[in-house]
Design a protein around this motif. Structure first.
Motif, PDB file in Angstrom:
ATOM      1  N   SER A 136       0.864  -1.178   0.000  1.00 51.54           N
ATOM      2  CA  SER A 136       0.000   0.000   0.000  1.00 51.54           C
ATOM      3  C   SER A 136       0.901   1.229   0.000  1.00 51.54           C
ATOM      4  O   SER A 136       1.985   1.218   0.582  1.00 51.54           O
ATOM      5  N   ASP A 137       0.445   2.253  -0.683  1.00 49.11           N
ATOM      6  CA  ASP A 137       1.274   3.435  -0.876  1.00 49.11           C
ATOM      7  C   ASP A 137       0.410   4.668  -0.598  1.00 49.11           C
ATOM      8  O   ASP A 137      -0.143   5.291  -1.517  1.00 49.11           O
ATOM      9  N   LEU A 138       0.285   4.982   0.713  1.00 48.56           N
ATOM     10  CA  LEU A 138      -0.611   6.080   1.084  1.00 48.56           C
ATOM     11  C   LEU A 138       0.195   7.287   1.558  1.00 48.56           C
ATOM     12  O   LEU A 138       1.140   7.127   2.349  1.00 48.56           O
ATOM     13  N   PRO A 139      -0.147   8.504   1.133  1.00 47.30           N
ATOM     14  CA  PRO A 139       0.512   9.696   1.645  1.00 47.30           C
ATOM     15  C   PRO A 139       0.294   9.797   3.158  1.00 47.30           C
ATOM     16  O   PRO A 139      -0.676   9.233   3.697  1.00 47.30           O
ATOM     17  N   VAL A 140       1.204  10.516   3.847  1.00 47.79           N
ATOM     18  CA  VAL A 140       1.150  10.542   5.312  1.00 47.79           C
ATOM     19  C   VAL A 140      -0.160  11.133   5.833  1.00 47.79           C
ATOM     20  O   VAL A 140      -0.839  10.542   6.665  1.00 47.79           O
ATOM     21  N   GLU A 141      -0.526  12.312   5.315  1.00 47.56           N
ATOM     22  CA  GLU A 141      -1.749  12.946   5.837  1.00 47.56           C
ATOM     23  C   GLU A 141      -2.814  12.948   4.758  1.00 47.56           C
ATOM     24  O   GLU A 141      -2.691  13.652   3.761  1.00 47.56           O
ATOM     25  N   LEU A 142      -3.825  12.139   4.995  1.00 45.13           N
ATOM     26  CA  LEU A 142      -4.920  12.090   4.026  1.00 45.13           C
ATOM     27  C   LEU A 142      -6.207  12.553   4.693  1.00 45.13           C
ATOM     28  O   LEU A 142      -6.457  12.204   5.854  1.00 45.13           O
TER      29      LEU A 142
END
Ligand code: ADP
Length: 393
Positions: A250-256
């Motif tokens: 999974s490749d999620l930005p830090v602040e979503l």
């Protein structure tokens, strides 16, 4: 006959012609006679005065034979005018009625056929003016009805086909067990259980799909964090990916920002995309589930990318259709129902979002879904990005 449009139009135009010509004839006749008499009286008085008679004495016969004949000719000309006018009015009325009656007959014939369910009806040869516009609108309506009907029939045939396969497997196996040909052991019961599970899934998917398409799907929208949502779905398929030698990241930005979605439905969407990615990615491949870190057009975009079989350009426009399969034989065997992506599209659109795909045959596919974040998240996400930026520099 009395109610027919042709009759009414003819009567109306004759009545108008008769009233117009009749009134003109009466008025002209009265005015001519009066002015003519006045002119004759004036002439005779002058004659008498000239011959030394008394002024204002009794008037003798005013009109002679010639004068009466003149007035008669006048009246006859007026009557002839009236009759010719009425004749022309009848002809015009009939011609006009004919022009309207023809197209109307076509409309009523076509409408009767449509009422019987024949949506192939079109009104041809009516163009220009209001009737032309009506014909265009009518033809557009029947064309849409025809397409809807064809779609409905295709859908029914597809549903019957999809349900028949697992049903016949279950029925065949049960019959073989009853005949004693097949042992009702764990392995065979397991196969039956799998098929009945597939049946149940198709029925549930179809129900979701029809509800969503009718705009009747109830969404329980709450602020939903992306990270746990993705983590849950990754955990669900992790073991299968490992067994099949597929890397899952999974490749999620830090602040979503949190999403304004129904979490169950969002999970269903991600789950369908992940299941497809697993189904169409061979061993040694990889699957990435991630999110973009900006909000565009008021929506946050998530994606599921795989290095699988990819989709041929010819199939791309259809893969969100009901029961569309790029390779029907192979995918039926691998458990695909052919409605997974149709459901994804309906669920995402029910949230006011968008779904699209980029794919290269033999290289892999990336499915994107854009969903609305909670109100005010756009400004917050811009803030967060600026904070991250200043921390990094
Ligand atoms: P199915 O249950 O058959 O997978 P879907 O509606 O989920 O039905 O998908 C429709 C079709 O789109 C599939 O049959 C397959 O041809 C294609 N497809 C979907 N996802 C992928 C993917 N990740 N890679 C390649 N093809 C895919």
């Amino acid at each position: 006959m009395w109610n027919s449009l042709a009759f009414k139009l003819t009567v109306a135009s004759v009545a108008i012609a008769l009233v117009a010509v009749g009134t003109a004839a009466i008025l002209i006749n009265r005015a001519t006679t009066r002015d003519f008499d006045r002119y004759l009286t004036h002439d005779q008085t002058m004659e008498r005065m000239m011959s030394g008679g008394m002024m204002g004495g009794p008037t003798a016969q005013v009109r002679g034979v010639a004068e009466e004949q003149f007035l008669q000719r006048n009246r006859r000309a007026l009557w002839t005018g009236g009759l010719v006018g009425s004749g022309v009015a009848i002809l015009l009325g009939l011609a006009l009625a004919g022009q309207i009656r023809g197209p109307l007959a076509k409309f009523s014939k076509a409408s009767r056929q449509v009422a019987k369910g024949d949506f192939s009806q079109r009104v041809e040869g009516v163009s220009g003016g209001e009737l032309g516009e009506l014909a265009t609108a009518f033809n557009l309506m029947t064309e849409n009805l025809q397409q809807d009907e064809q779609r409905r029939q295709r859908l029914l045939a597809d549903i019957a086909h999809e349900l028949r396969t697992p049903l016949s497997v279950i029925q065949g196996n049960l019959e073989a067990m009853l005949d004693g040909v097949l042992e009702p052991d764990a392995a065979h019961l397991e196969a039956l259980h799998r098929e009945s599970g597939l049946l149940a899934r198709i029925v549930r998917d179809l129900r979701d799909l029809t509800l969503a398409e009718a705009g009747q799907l109830r969404l329980e929208r709450v602020p939903t964090d992306v990270e746990p949502l993705v983590a849950q779905e990754v955990a669900r398929v992790e073991a299968e990916a490992r067994d099949r030698g597929i890397a899952l990241r999974s490749d999620l930005p830090v602040e979503l920002p949190a999403l304004d979605v129904d979490p169950d439905r969002a999970r269903q969407v991600l789950g369908n995309l992940l299941s497809n990615a697993l189904r169409y990615t061979p061993s040694g491949g990889s699957i990435t589930i991630g999110a973009r870190d900006d909000i565009s057009d008021g929506l946050l975009t998530l994606y599921v990318a795989d290095t699988g079989s990819g989709i041929a350009p010819g199939d791309l426009p259809h893969i969100f259709d009901h029961f569309y399969r790029a390779d029907p034989s192979r995918q039926r065997a691998s458990g695909g129902s052919g409605i997974g992506l149709a459901i994804v599209k309906q669920l995402v659109e029910a949230h006011g979002g968008r779904v699209w795909v980029e794919s290269q045959l033999g290289k892999g596919s990336t499915f994107f879904i854009s969903l609305p974040p909670v109100a005010g998240a756009e400004a917050e996400s811009e803030d967060a990005r600026r904070r991250l930026h200043s921390r990094a520099s």
